[in-house]
Design an enzyme around this catalytic site. Structure first.
Site, PDB file in Angstrom:
ATOM      1  N   LYS A 176       0.839  -1.188   0.000  1.00 52.03           N
ATOM      2  CA  LYS A 176       0.000   0.000   0.000  1.00 52.03           C
ATOM      3  C   LYS A 176       0.883   1.250   0.000  1.00 52.03           C
ATOM      4  CE  LYS A 176      -1.464   1.985   3.902  1.00 52.03           C
ATOM      5  NZ  LYS A 176      -0.525   2.532   4.886  1.00 52.03           N
ATOM      6  N   ASP A 205      -2.550  -5.649   2.563  1.00 49.66           N
ATOM      7  CA  ASP A 205      -3.010  -4.760   3.630  1.00 49.66           C
ATOM      8  C   ASP A 205      -2.644  -5.507   4.900  1.00 49.66           C
ATOM      9  OD1 ASP A 205      -4.522  -3.724   5.787  1.00 49.66           O
ATOM     10  OD2 ASP A 205      -5.885  -2.771   4.378  1.00 49.66           O
ATOM     11  N   HIS A 206      -1.608  -5.037   5.593  1.00 52.12           N
ATOM     12  CA  HIS A 206      -1.057  -5.895   6.649  1.00 52.12           C
ATOM     13  C   HIS A 206      -2.049  -6.140   7.789  1.00 52.12           C
ATOM     14  CE1 HIS A 206      -0.063  -2.176   8.844  1.00 52.12           C
ATOM     15  NE2 HIS A 206       0.073  -2.939   9.910  1.00 52.12           N
ATOM     16  N   LYS A 210      -3.118  -9.840  10.613  1.00 50.37           N
ATOM     17  CA  LYS A 210      -3.183  -9.902  12.083  1.00 50.37           C
ATOM     18  C   LYS A 210      -4.132 -11.015  12.509  1.00 50.37           C
ATOM     19  CE  LYS A 210      -2.373  -4.920  12.615  1.00 50.37           C
ATOM     20  NZ  LYS A 210      -1.192  -4.658  13.428  1.00 50.37           N
ATOM     21  N   GLU A 244      -3.308   5.596  17.502  1.00 49.53           N
ATOM     22  CA  GLU A 244      -1.861   5.438  17.656  1.00 49.53           C
ATOM     23  C   GLU A 244      -1.319   6.554  18.522  1.00 49.53           C
ATOM     24  OE1 GLU A 244       0.406   3.861  14.079  1.00 49.53           O
ATOM     25  OE2 GLU A 244      -1.122   5.117  13.171  1.00 49.53           O
ATOM     26  N   ASP A 263      -3.903   6.892   4.542  1.00 46.60           N
ATOM     27  CA  ASP A 263      -2.954   6.058   5.277  1.00 46.60           C
ATOM     28  C   ASP A 263      -3.650   4.953   6.075  1.00 46.60           C
ATOM     29  OD1 ASP A 263      -0.238   5.520   6.113  1.00 46.60           O
ATOM     30  OD2 ASP A 263      -0.807   6.267   8.099  1.00 46.60           O
ATOM     31  N   HIS A 268      -6.903  -0.103   6.120  1.00 46.12           N
ATOM     32  CA  HIS A 268      -7.026  -0.889   7.353  1.00 46.12           C
ATOM     33  C   HIS A 268      -8.430  -0.770   7.986  1.00 46.12           C
ATOM     34  CE1 HIS A 268      -2.853  -1.025   6.673  1.00 46.12           C
ATOM     35  NE2 HIS A 268      -2.487   0.011   7.382  1.00 46.12           N
ATOM     36  N   LYS A 369      -3.333   9.861  14.718  1.00 43.18           N
ATOM     37  CA  LYS A 369      -1.962   9.849  15.237  1.00 43.18           C
ATOM     38  C   LYS A 369      -1.953  10.693  16.501  1.00 43.18           C
ATOM     39  CE  LYS A 369       0.261   7.977  11.595  1.00 43.18           C
ATOM     40  NZ  LYS A 369       0.837   6.628  11.721  1.00 43.18           N
TER      41      LYS A 369
HETATM   42  C1  BG6 Z   1       0.603   1.623   8.244  1.00 40.79           C
HETATM   43  C2  BG6 Z   1       0.532   3.116   8.208  1.00 40.79           C
HETATM   44  O1  BG6 Z   1      -0.035   1.078   7.118  1.00 40.79           O
HETATM   45  O2  BG6 Z   1      -0.030   1.158   9.410  1.00 40.79           O
HETATM   46  C3  BG6 Z   1       1.170   3.713   9.439  1.00 40.79           C
HETATM   47  O3  BG6 Z   1       1.192   3.600   7.046  1.00 40.79           O
HETATM   48  C4  BG6 Z   1       0.578   3.122  10.687  1.00 40.79           C
HETATM   49  O4  BG6 Z   1       1.047   5.120   9.463  1.00 40.79           O
HETATM   50  C5  BG6 Z   1       0.560   1.600  10.612  1.00 40.79           C
HETATM   51  O5  BG6 Z   1       1.348   3.555  11.785  1.00 40.79           O
HETATM   52  C6  BG6 Z   1      -0.215   1.005  11.754  1.00 40.79           C
HETATM   53  O6  BG6 Z   1      -0.013  -0.374  11.769  1.00 40.79           O
HETATM   54  P1  BG6 Z   1      -0.072  -1.203  13.113  1.00 40.79           P
HETATM   55  O7  BG6 Z   1       0.132  -2.618  12.688  1.00 40.79           O
HETATM   56  O8  BG6 Z   1       1.032  -0.675  13.991  1.00 40.79           O
HETATM   57  O9  BG6 Z   1      -1.419  -0.932  13.695  1.00 40.79           O
END
Ligand code: BG6
Length: 516
Positions: A176, A205-206, A210, A244, A263, A268, A369
């Protein structure tokens, strides 16, 4: 009251979570952007952990490609350090690392330079011989989107992409952001699909890697008791929070272009909405699952035009404040951020899913953030009691909280009688925690996703229509907020839960955000 697993034997903590029954075929994995942050922090440590837990084929080669000048040996050393620092398991098992590093190569060079790809072809042939990788290729684009067109052109020009269905496979993993709006995502899809087939494309999309996100499917469709109440008859509203503590770190240049909507929300957070709202798929396969997810995105009424956006979207930008007792600068004071920047770092959005199941049940989303803590959760708020038998306001409605991170688990909040002679209810919590129930650490998201890409399983990757449907939803908001006469985001102090206007978004509906 934590749950204990019902079996006597606890799983091997290293192996838990990933299927060991299907080790992928031999393959050479090429990482473009090999000297970057993602390769150091996530990709190579994930591959090392997959090797450690015996999930990788013996015949695996990895080639890093980027501009930085490394020899194979220097790259191996650099990655050994990265694994030492970022691996979820420590200390590093030197035997496993040595074996893994034996198949690790590096090709320096610019992506628009043909000689880079000629040398890459030579290295891949050498790996086919030395590691028996059999001509199978997984190309990983861990690079900014601006490089995707040139990478695709070069791979095609140098005949590195084979059609699907051939004995030797070619797949591409694309990081992404997949585009920066609907038009660019469509253009990118067209471009990728000109050189390969959808079955070869793995848009990552990581969040889908999870454990707790995947568990939403098991929780909803692997139990009988939740599904009958998972609808408008019982649910008042849904709150999804992805908060975050971190600011933008050193990513000012990227973040100025992206902002919170590109972002976090487009990818996500909308993934969490889809998994929460989707119908049961006809089968547990990549297309059936993704069909249902896309349907959710298509049934959400789009937010377009200044009026709809003003009523349903609140954007914020953090100012200086304190996080965990430390002073932190405001967004506009961060490196590479314009002094008068209007980029939002916080969003609260009210969505309606216009389906039989969800009609009249708002989904409130928020992400930001520099909020007070790192926390991602989905809270299902059930309806109020129809009759206040124990006094007005005495009993809070039931809430089911899916904690994606941290303290991964699920909690059900319900009323119980406070001991004593009176009937005084108080909210208590029944809590399932991954850590205690399974006594093992979950694999990292990238471990699961790399393994699936190596196996060719697309279930946890975003399909073309899905990525476009998500952009379509966000596009209307982007066009409105990026118009020259649009109001700037509301300021909020770092360490707070976002601007006051975010509370008003729910307040107008007689509701309030949870304070987790
Ligand atoms: C990323 C964003 O895709 O996901 C970041 O670009 C963000 O800005 C991050 O901090 C959050 O991922 P996780 O796994 O820490 O919740």
């Amino acid at each position: 009251m934590p749950y204990a697993p019902e079996h006597d034997e606890l799983p091997n903590p290293l192996r838990v979570g990933l299927r060991a029954d299907s080790v992928p075929e031999p393959c050479a994995l090429v990482v473009f952007g090999a000297s970057g942050d993602l390769a150091h922090r996530k990709l190579i440590p994930a591959l090392y952990n997959l090797a450690l837990t015996a999930h990788l084929p013996a015949a695996l080669g990895v080639v890093g490609v980027s501009k930085s000048e490394y020899t194979h040996e220097q790259y191996q050393e650099d990655m050994r350090e990265a694994v030492g620092q970022f691996s979820r398991t420590k200390p590093v098992d030197e035997d496993v690392w040595r074996d893994f590093a034996g198949g690790l190569r590096y090709v320096p060079g610019a992506f628009d330079d043909d000689s880079t790809f000629q040398r890459l072809a030579g290295t891949l042939e050498e790996l086919d011989r030395a590691r028996a990788t059999r001509g199978n290729r997984l190309f990983y684009f861990a690079t900014p989107p601006s490089t995707f067109p040139v990478l695709l052109r070069q791979l095609q020009k140098h005949r590195m992409i084979r059609p699907p269905g051939e004995a030797r496979f070619t797949r591409v993993v694309i990081e992404k952001p997949f585009g920066r709006d609907l038009a660019s995502a469509r253009a990118l899809n067209r471009m990728v699909l000109e050189v390969m087939d959808e079955r070869q494309i793995f848009r990552i999309d990581h969040y889908l890697g999870k454990e707790t996100v995947q568990n939403l499917l098991v929780f909803r469709f692997g139990n009988t008791i939740f599904e009958p109440i998972w609808n408008r008859n019982y649910i008042d509203h849904v709150q999804i929070t992805a908060a975050e503590e971190l600011g933008i770190e050193s990513r000012g240049r990227y973040y100025e272009e992206a902002g919170i909507l590109r972002d976090m929300i487009q990818n996500h957070v909308l993934q969490l909405v889809s998994l929460t709202a989707m119908e049961a798929p006809a089968a547990f396969d990549a297309d059936a699952v993704r069909d249902e997810k896309v349907k959710v995105l298509r049934t959400i009424s789009p937010l377009e035009g200044p009026e709809a956006v003003a009523q349903r979207v609140v954007l914020g930008q953090y100012t200086a404040g304190q996080i965990a007792g430390n002073d932190v600068p405001g967004y506009r004071e961060e490196k590479d951020v314009a002094k008068g920047s209007r980029t939002p770092t916080f969003a609260a959005i009210k969505l309606n899913v216009d389906s039989w199941r969800w009609d009249g049940v708002p989904f409130y989303l928020r992400s930001g953030k520099r909020l007070p803590k790192r926390l991602t959760e989905i809270a299902i708020q059930f309806r109020k009691l129809p009759h206040a038998l124990f006094g007005e306001g005495a009993a809070a409605p039931n809430t089911l909280i899916v904690r994606v991170q941290p303290e991964e688990g699920i909690a059900l909040r319900f009323s119980a009688k406070v001991p004593g002679e009176r009937y005084r209810p108080r909210t208590v919590s029944m809590d399932f925690r991954y850590g205690t129930a399974f006594a093992a650490a979950s694999p990292e998201a990238y471990e699961r996703l790399l393994l699936d890409a190596l196996r060719g399983d697309q279930t946890l990757f975003t399909r073309k229509d899905e990525v476009e449907a998500a952009w379509k939803l966000v596009d209307g908001i982007l066009q409105t907020i990026e118009a020259p006469d649009a109001p700037p985001p509301f300021p909020y102090e770092a360490g707070s839960w976002g601007p006051r206007e975010s509370d008003e978004l729910l307040g107008r509906d007689g509701r309030a955000w949870r304070r987790p």
